[in-house]
Design an enzyme around this catalytic site. Structure first.
Site, PDB file in Angstrom:
ATOM      1  N   ALA A 195       0.840  -1.197   0.000  1.00 43.35           N
ATOM      2  CA  ALA A 195       0.000   0.000   0.000  1.00 43.35           C
ATOM      3  C   ALA A 195       0.878   1.252   0.000  1.00 43.35           C
ATOM      4  CB  ALA A 195      -0.911  -0.001   1.217  1.00 43.35           C
ATOM      5  N   GLY A 218       3.446   5.704 -10.408  1.00 48.82           N
ATOM      6  CA  GLY A 218       3.770   6.791 -11.326  1.00 48.82           C
ATOM      7  C   GLY A 218       4.746   6.286 -12.365  1.00 48.82           C
ATOM      8  N   CYS A 236       5.644   4.329 -17.381  1.00 51.64           N
ATOM      9  CA  CYS A 236       5.024   3.119 -17.937  1.00 51.64           C
ATOM     10  C   CYS A 236       3.584   2.900 -17.479  1.00 51.64           C
ATOM     11  CB  CYS A 236       5.868   1.896 -17.591  1.00 51.64           C
ATOM     12  SG  CYS A 236       7.471   1.869 -18.409  1.00 51.64           S
TER      13      CYS A 236
END
Length: 428
Positions: free
Chosen positions: A250, A255, A258
């Protein structure tokens, strides 16, 4: 074997270096002459652990060379890898401008029959489009191979030499066999399929991993409501071999260059073909929401954030890279600036990239200590080892009010309980 690489970005440079390392004669071409000169001087234009040493070693051994002359790059080469960037365009559609430019350059300058291997992540059907585009200009026969990369920034060298599989897609058995032979020294399992399936394997793999991240982040939100611990939940899930432990950490979302791009591209492709990927649309929405979680916690804690001083620890989208593309830090810093927060940011390698994004709107620090000094709140955005190993006692000592918002769950709850720190994490 003599091989040409077109494009010396992250994928191209890693590809050229590993092919040279396993014994091939590799020429890397890029239109950017400044980048080529930088590499020739023994430097690389981005941060990737172990890559500089691999590149320089193979330059010294005359297996790896660089040029910005396309004719020089293609002379005598029957194998051409295309590794240019395919950034996100409008509405999730992939921008193929660089790929088309590369294909046009190849079409005008090849002097013999060639096999073109596309490692760039491209929409399904692109290999066939590139073949038609080149053959419309060139008199030489073209064979296409889709050979998608599965490299993680920050561990690309390891991922190359210890990959789970190599995917080769082609309509030509001969071309597929040749690419298999090129990679044979790696000793990695090879899966052969058709062009379109190979293209879709890359997108589907990244989309599935992104789905695992968004799933566990939704469960983390539920854990906070129920008083459960997301780390125990994720561990218990991961013990099931059908699920596995990977990508069940978590945090504040994914980001990079890809996952966001590939999920959006797959959704766009499906829409164009009359399909609706409802799960992936939800994955995108959850990830966007997750990037706001820490700021929401801070606003709930403080009420107004105006004129407060904050430390941002980590700017890159993940550790061991200077890449800030689609980093949760970008969204977080932008929102905090809108709220009137005075920000000092620390990152071991991506400060220069961040300056291009934020200029003098925030302050930059070369040390965690300086970033924390007199801060009223601190946000852990990237779980660099420097940050994970930073003593909790220093937050108490350096901050005006030791209030820590940990977006990567770097510290155990038991460890934090020994200090006078207000600690907010994800799903715990």
């Amino acid at each position: 074997m003599k091989i040409t690489i077109v494009g010396t970005g992250h994928v191209g440079l890693v590809t050229g270096a590993y092919l040279a390392e396993i014994g091939h004669e590799v020429t890397c071409y890029d239109i950017d002459s400044d980048k080529i000169e930088l590499i020739k001087r023994g430097k690389i234009p981005f941060f990737e652990p172990g890559l500089l040493e691999l590149v320089n070693n193979n330059i010294e051994n005359d297996r790896l060379s660089f040029t910005n002359n396309i004719l020089e790059a293609l002379t005598y080469s029957e194998i051409i890898y295309i590794t240019v960037g395919t950034p996100m365009g409008l509405n999730g559609k992939v921008n193929l401008h660089y790929l088309y430019d590369a294909a046009d350059q190849i079409a005008k300058n090849i002097t013999q029959k060639v096999i073109i291997i596309i490692k760039s992540t491209v929409p399904i059907g692109t290999n066939r489009i590139i073949k038609e585009r080149i053959e419309a200009v060139s008199k030489f026969e073209i064979e296409m191979v889709s050979n998608p990369e599965f490299l993680r920034e920050g561990s690309a060298i390891h991922d190359t030499f210890f990959a789970d599989r190599i995917v080769i897609g082609s309509e030509s058995k001969k071309a597929a066999k040749l690419v298999e032979e090129i990679n044979k020294p790696l000793g990695i399992p090879i899966f052969k399929t058709d062009l379109q399936s190979a293209e879709l394997i890359k997108y589907s793999s990244n989309a599935f991993l992104a789905t695992k991240i968004s799933f566990i982040n939704e469960i983390a939100e539920l854990c906070e409501s129920l008083g459960a611990n997301i780390e125990d939940v994720a561990h218990g899930m991961g013990l099931d071999s059908r699920i596995g432990p990977h990508f069940l950490r978590a945090g504040i979302g994914y980001g990079g260059s890809c996952f966001p791009k590939d999920v959006s591209a797959l959704i766009h492709t499906a829409t164009e073909h009359g399909a609706e990927l409802k799960i992936l649309k939800a994955v995108n929405l959850v990830n966007q929401k997750q990037q706001d979680v820490l700021v929401e916690k801070a606003m709930h804690r403080f009420g107004s954030l105006n004129n407060r001083k904050a430390a941002i620890l980590g700017l890159s989208f993940k550790p061991n890279t200077d890449d800030i593309r689609e980093s949760p830090a970008l969204r977080m810093v932008s929102v905090l600036l809108e709220e009137g927060v005075n920000i000092t940011a620390f990152d071991p390698v991506s400060i220069e990239n961040a300056k291009k994004q934020f200029g003098d709107n925030i302050n930059y620090s070369s040390s965690i200590e300086d970033a924390l000094l007199n801060a009223e709140m601190a946000f852990i955005v990237t779980d660099w080892d420097d940050i994970k190993n930073f003593p909790l006692s220093q937050y108490e000592k350096l901050m005006k009010t030791p209030i820590l918002f940990d977006g990567r769950n770097c510290y155990s709850l038991e460890e934090v309980s020994r200090f006078s720190i207000e600690y907010f994490s994800i799903g715990r």
